[in-house]
Scaffold this active site. Sequence first.
Site, PDB file in Angstrom:
ATOM      1  N   LYS A   1       0.849  -1.189   0.000  1.00 22.34           N
ATOM      2  CA  LYS A   1       0.000   0.000   0.000  1.00 22.34           C
ATOM      3  C   LYS A   1       0.879   1.231   0.000  1.00 22.34           C
ATOM      4  O   LYS A   1       1.805   1.326   0.810  1.00 22.34           O
ATOM      5  CB  LYS A   1      -0.871  -0.018   1.280  1.00 22.34           C
ATOM      6  CG  LYS A   1      -1.879   1.093   1.351  1.00 22.34           C
ATOM      7  CD  LYS A   1      -3.187   0.692   0.708  1.00 22.34           C
ATOM      8  CE  LYS A   1      -4.086   1.870   0.404  1.00 22.34           C
ATOM      9  NZ  LYS A   1      -3.665   2.656  -0.779  1.00 22.34           N
TER      10      LYS A   1
ATOM     11  N   LYS B   1       4.500   1.902   8.516  1.00 22.79           N
ATOM     12  CA  LYS B   1       3.289   2.644   8.891  1.00 22.79           C
ATOM     13  C   LYS B   1       2.072   1.717   8.934  1.00 22.79           C
ATOM     14  O   LYS B   1       1.292   1.749   9.871  1.00 22.79           O
ATOM     15  CB  LYS B   1       3.046   3.789   7.900  1.00 22.79           C
ATOM     16  CG  LYS B   1       1.981   4.752   8.370  1.00 22.79           C
ATOM     17  CD  LYS B   1       1.668   5.823   7.353  1.00 22.79           C
ATOM     18  CE  LYS B   1       2.812   6.805   7.195  1.00 22.79           C
ATOM     19  NZ  LYS B   1       2.445   7.932   6.320  1.00 22.79           N
TER      20      LYS B   1
ATOM     21  N   LYS C   1       5.249   2.077  -2.933  1.00 21.58           N
ATOM     22  CA  LYS C   1       5.278   3.481  -3.341  1.00 21.58           C
ATOM     23  C   LYS C   1       5.566   3.548  -4.831  1.00 21.58           C
ATOM     24  O   LYS C   1       6.196   2.639  -5.381  1.00 21.58           O
ATOM     25  CB  LYS C   1       6.381   4.252  -2.587  1.00 21.58           C
ATOM     26  CG  LYS C   1       6.120   5.729  -2.452  1.00 21.58           C
ATOM     27  CD  LYS C   1       5.076   6.013  -1.393  1.00 21.58           C
ATOM     28  CE  LYS C   1       4.723   7.452  -1.254  1.00 21.58           C
ATOM     29  NZ  LYS C   1       3.924   7.713  -0.042  1.00 21.58           N
TER      30      LYS C   1
ATOM     31  N   THR D   1      -6.200  12.378   7.847  1.00 17.70           N
ATOM     32  CA  THR D   1      -4.849  12.461   8.417  1.00 17.70           C
ATOM     33  C   THR D   1      -4.867  13.380   9.642  1.00 17.70           C
ATOM     34  O   THR D   1      -4.354  13.035  10.709  1.00 17.70           O
ATOM     35  CB  THR D   1      -3.866  12.980   7.353  1.00 17.70           C
ATOM     36  OG1 THR D   1      -3.900  12.063   6.263  1.00 17.70           O
ATOM     37  CG2 THR D   1      -2.456  13.090   7.881  1.00 17.70           C
TER      38      THR D   1
ATOM     39  N   ASN E   1      -3.825  20.312   3.436  1.00 18.21           N
ATOM     40  CA  ASN E   1      -4.818  19.327   3.882  1.00 18.21           C
ATOM     41  C   ASN E   1      -4.595  18.932   5.345  1.00 18.21           C
ATOM     42  O   ASN E   1      -5.516  19.001   6.161  1.00 18.21           O
ATOM     43  CB  ASN E   1      -4.754  18.097   2.961  1.00 18.21           C
ATOM     44  CG  ASN E   1      -5.698  17.006   3.422  1.00 18.21           C
ATOM     45  OD1 ASN E   1      -5.430  16.311   4.389  1.00 18.21           O
ATOM     46  ND2 ASN E   1      -6.826  16.869   2.750  1.00 18.21           N
TER      47      ASN E   1
ATOM     48  N   SER F   1      -7.850   4.993   4.043  1.00 16.99           N
ATOM     49  CA  SER F   1      -7.656   4.328   2.741  1.00 16.99           C
ATOM     50  C   SER F   1      -7.967   2.832   2.873  1.00 16.99           C
ATOM     51  O   SER F   1      -8.549   2.224   1.975  1.00 16.99           O
ATOM     52  CB  SER F   1      -6.219   4.481   2.259  1.00 16.99           C
ATOM     53  OG  SER F   1      -6.035   5.771   1.760  1.00 16.99           O
TER      54      SER F   1
HETATM   55  P1  NAD Z   1      -0.572  20.118   1.057  1.00 18.50           P
HETATM   56  O1  NAD Z   1       0.111  20.278  -0.247  1.00 18.50           O
HETATM   57  O2  NAD Z   1      -2.056  20.129   1.105  1.00 18.50           O
HETATM   58  O3  NAD Z   1      -0.062  21.271   2.066  1.00 18.50           O
HETATM   59  C1  NAD Z   1       1.297  21.536   2.291  1.00 18.50           C
HETATM   60  C2  NAD Z   1       1.409  22.812   3.118  1.00 18.50           C
HETATM   61  O4  NAD Z   1       2.782  23.032   3.426  1.00 18.50           O
HETATM   62  C3  NAD Z   1       0.942  24.070   2.379  1.00 18.50           C
HETATM   63  O5  NAD Z   1       0.300  24.915   3.307  1.00 18.50           O
HETATM   64  C4  NAD Z   1       2.246  24.702   1.895  1.00 18.50           C
HETATM   65  O6  NAD Z   1       2.124  26.102   1.722  1.00 18.50           O
HETATM   66  C5  NAD Z   1       3.151  24.361   3.053  1.00 18.50           C
HETATM   67  N1  NAD Z   1       4.576  24.362   2.728  1.00 18.50           N
HETATM   68  C6  NAD Z   1       5.183  23.904   1.588  1.00 18.50           C
HETATM   69  N2  NAD Z   1       6.513  24.101   1.666  1.00 18.50           N
HETATM   70  C7  NAD Z   1       6.753  24.660   2.874  1.00 18.50           C
HETATM   71  C8  NAD Z   1       7.932  25.067   3.550  1.00 18.50           C
HETATM   72  N3  NAD Z   1       9.143  24.929   2.991  1.00 18.50           N
HETATM   73  N4  NAD Z   1       7.793  25.599   4.802  1.00 18.50           N
HETATM   74  C9  NAD Z   1       6.585  25.721   5.374  1.00 18.50           C
HETATM   75  N5  NAD Z   1       5.445  25.347   4.780  1.00 18.50           N
HETATM   76  C10 NAD Z   1       5.522  24.827   3.554  1.00 18.50           C
HETATM   77  O7  NAD Z   1       0.015  18.786   1.675  1.00 18.50           O
HETATM   78  P2  NAD Z   1      -0.630  17.830   2.786  1.00 18.50           P
HETATM   79  O8  NAD Z   1      -1.428  16.788   2.105  1.00 18.50           O
HETATM   80  O9  NAD Z   1      -1.234  18.646   3.865  1.00 18.50           O
HETATM   81  O10 NAD Z   1       0.691  17.113   3.309  1.00 18.50           O
HETATM   82  C11 NAD Z   1       1.573  17.750   4.214  1.00 18.50           C
HETATM   83  C12 NAD Z   1       2.498  16.716   4.827  1.00 18.50           C
HETATM   84  O11 NAD Z   1       1.719  15.702   5.434  1.00 18.50           O
HETATM   85  C13 NAD Z   1       3.405  15.989   3.815  1.00 18.50           C
HETATM   86  O12 NAD Z   1       4.617  15.664   4.443  1.00 18.50           O
HETATM   87  C14 NAD Z   1       2.633  14.725   3.530  1.00 18.50           C
HETATM   88  O13 NAD Z   1       3.488  13.669   3.090  1.00 18.50           O
HETATM   89  C15 NAD Z   1       2.071  14.444   4.909  1.00 18.50           C
HETATM   90  N6  NAD Z   1       0.921  13.536   4.859  1.00 18.50           N
HETATM   91  C16 NAD Z   1      -0.256  13.949   4.307  1.00 18.50           C
HETATM   92  C17 NAD Z   1      -1.318  13.060   4.239  1.00 18.50           C
HETATM   93  C18 NAD Z   1      -2.650  13.456   3.673  1.00 18.50           C
HETATM   94  O14 NAD Z   1      -3.582  12.655   3.737  1.00 18.50           O
HETATM   95  N7  NAD Z   1      -2.795  14.670   3.161  1.00 18.50           N
HETATM   96  C19 NAD Z   1      -1.174  11.741   4.735  1.00 18.50           C
HETATM   97  C20 NAD Z   1       0.039  11.366   5.323  1.00 18.50           C
HETATM   98  C21 NAD Z   1       1.086  12.282   5.359  1.00 18.50           C
END
Ligand code: NAD
Length: 428
Positions: free
Chosen positions: A71, A95, A107, A191, A224, A356
């Site tokens: 996954k 995870k 992945k 998340t 998100n 998921s």
């Molecule tokens: P997203 O793209 O929706 O949001 C990312 C946020 O980070 C935005 O607000 C962006 O402006 C900000 N950002 C980008 N670069 C930056 C920097 N250098 N400094 C500070 N802020 C910065 O992404 P997301 O889905 O919210 O994911 C964020 C993190 O969470 C990632 O590491 C992702 O792998 C992890 N994650 C997300 C999910 C999910 O379901 N969305 C699940 C597991 C892990």
Amino acid sequence: MSTPHNDVFADALKRLDLAAQYAKVDPETLLRLRQPKQFLEVSIPVRMDNGSLRIFTGYRCKYDDTRGPAKGGIRFHQDVTPSEVKALAFWMTFKCAVAGLPFGGGKGGVIVNPFELSMAERERLSRGYIRAIAWAIGTDVDVPAPDVNTNGLIMAWMADEYSNVVGRREPGVITGKPVAMGGSLGRDDATARGGFFILKELEVKLGWDNKKQARRIAVQGFGNAGENFARLAHADGYQVVGVSDSNGALYNAAGLDIAAMLKAEHKPGLLPDPSLCGAGTKKITNAELLELDVDMLVPAAVENVITEENANRIKAKVILELANGPVTVQADGMLERRGVMVIPDILANSGGVTVSYFEWTQNKMGFYWTAEEVRERLALYMRREFSAVFDLAKKHGIGMRIGAYAHALERLGPALESTGTAKRYAKE
Ligand code: NAD
């Protein structure tokens, strides 16, 4: 700020070695977990809008599938490398094990800057990638999902293309689909909600009571994960004093008005104007946000933001890693020595993959749950696994990160060992 992904994989293996001291696993199991089971490189010919042909390179890694189908997400990014895909697939293996899901880890990625492609080109690329790897994925084999620069629409194209290849509808082959195409209710904020359920458990363990003393939280990232976490914590009585995006951060000593910020006009992932975030809100830098004097810091943006350079200046008592890999191995040790509790990514952000799993389960059953049912089941998983890791870490006097890896190994070990080790042969 970031280190090469080769190093990320090496870091992951270091954590595996540390965790192995606290879990009863056969040395042969550890040997098997140091290499992916399968790694594919494919070329994807795509007819561009101007009539020319471009060949893209894609990867799919099935790291381990002993506990269930692999996954893990698919990312579209110009910097995708085989070693990055391998490291991310390794993380997914742990995870899914730490979260108690019947999945292994995988992945995928395509080397492309998707923003240079038209929508039609993106669709042809997505469908071409799935045609190239279709033989290696499947509902009970390897189940992709969205990751960096891929989303529900791309998952819908991919699931549709997979159906074209195999000649039948098979919605469980991909998760993160739009609800109309078999996606799950409650996936959008899963998340953040998973992280919030951990916060509620932690509150009890640490004796936090917002009615007596409002606890302060800073959140890096307003996408998100970060935006939804800030919303849930704020609605629960926490003072969210700082949030940031890729351009900078906002701070309000009395707590930002998160509800007003969510209503205010803002682009996805970016913060609204400070004047719309509560009286007294001021701009600070992302570096300052990380070093705020808060009870909890929630990195929810990118990897490698807490390093040996700033770890000793972090004032938060607890770090909840909603982002993947925000704390480096070197910083981990420094934080642990200073008594900062780090709730690691493989546990803290596992709410996403858990829902998921619920999507996959509903697709297999053809029977769909309400948003309320999804949330209740998510709470069950998050509370159960957080408590198990907390207790294991306490028992051994170790940090939550190594505790989480050890907890995952306690599930991976018996599964791998039941498929055969030298020790088993020696007994017979
Ligand atoms: P997203 O793209 O929706 O949001 C990312 C946020 O980070 C935005 O607000 C962006 O402006 C900000 N950002 C980008 N670069 C930056 C920097 N250098 N400094 C500070 N802020 C910065 O992404 P997301 O889905 O919210 O994911 C964020 C993190 O969470 C990632 O590491 C992702 O792998 C992890 N994650 C997300 C999910 C999910 O379901 N969305 C699940 C597991 C892990």
